[in-house]
Design a protein around this motif. Structure first.
Motif: not given
Length: 295
Positions: A143-147, A282-289, A291-295
């Motif tokens: 499953t793609f993390m980008q999903n 996942w830790e690195a992916f969330v850090t990289k993105h 701006a997309s996840f933050d609120y």
């Protein structure tokens, strides 16, 4: 065709994997890179980068053979509809006649004995590639993390809330950029990667666990709310999606939620050997993105 400087055709260049693979290969002086586009309008951005383009539309069989002339290796990325079976067969027949030597095929999750329909379709394409006698590398990303960035054009994580359809199941995940790294290596060095089937999944987590990672990394609360798969099906119908394919997705969501997909959370250790790098967790992916996840 030149043995010293092979010509590589990338399909799906306006999508995630095709586009990322193209970027990985763009500056490699040992190859000639060609981007497949559906129309002249889509060719402009690649022309501006100095990347040769050919017009190729999987639904217009008359475009296939001209696009494949002089091509040595191909990244085959088809659309997410049941038409992928017909499209792939027509493309591969023409590639065989044109003398293409190596096919890197972007497939889907699953063990060889999977009965998840749209995963099995990709395995049928794999067998057809082998039957025609190509040198090949089969890619089976989990499953793609980008999903979690967006799915079907809709933002998935909104104000700290993740809504998805697999209950508490743990899935195996991969960063699409890592998949592109593997694809690039298989295209540059087919002699190293021929006759290989690479399953690509490197971090197993449930959505609850992903929400916990987001909370830890971003310092704000995130939570997961399990939704009935029927909600997904209705949304896809309203969006006008290909329902033959989306019924398969709906079915596999139900199977995930029932813990009825064997090996759903399997992870693999092949990435460092293929790329020389560590796979994204996942830790690195969330850090990289963030701006997309933050609120």
């Amino acid at each position: 065709m030149s043995a010293s400087k092979p010509t590589i055709l990338i399909t799906g260049v306006t999508g995630q994997i095709g586009g990322d693979t193209l970027r990985q290969l763009r500056d490699d002086p040992t190859i000639t890179l060609v981007a497949a586009v559906r129309s002249l309008d889509k060719a402009q951005s690649f022309d501006q980068q100095g990347i040769r383009t050919v017009t190729l539309d999987f639904d217009k069989e008359e475009t296939l053979r001209p696009a494949l002339e002089g091509i040595d290796r191909v990244l085959l990325v088809t659309g997410y509809t049941v038409d992928m079976l017909r499209q792939s067969k027509a493309f591969l027949d023409q590639a065989h006649q044109a003398g293409v030597s190596h096919i890197v095929h972007l497939g889907a999750c699953g063990r060889d004995d999977t009965t998840v329909a749209h995963w099995a379709w990709h395995q049928l394409v794999e067998r057809y590639i082998e039957w025609l006698g190509f040198s090949f590398t089969h890619l089976r990303p989990e499953t793609f993390m980008q999903n979690l960035l967006s799915y079907g054009g809709t933002k998935v994580v909104q104000n700290g809330l993740i809504k998805q359809y697999v209950g508490g199941a743990r899935l195996s995940w991969v960063d699409a950029e890592d998949v592109a790294l593997v694809a690039a290596q298989a295209l540059i060095h087919p002699e190293r990667h021929m006759s290989k089937t690479y399953r690509l999944g490197y971090d197993a987590k449930s959505y609850d666990e992903i929400a916990h990672v987001m909370t830890q990394v971003l310092g704000k609360p995130f939570r997961y709310e399990a939704q009935a798969p029927e909600i997904f099906l209705e949304a896809m119908q309203n969006a006008g999606a290909d329902m033959a394919y989306m019924h398969c997705v709906y079915d596999h969501y139900k199977r995930y939620a029932a813990y009825a997909i064997p090996g759903a959370d399997e992870v693999f250790d092949n990435f460092p050997a293929i790329t020389g790098l560590a796979a994204t967790k996942w830790e690195a992916f969330v850090t990289k993105h963030r701006a997309s996840f933050d609120y």
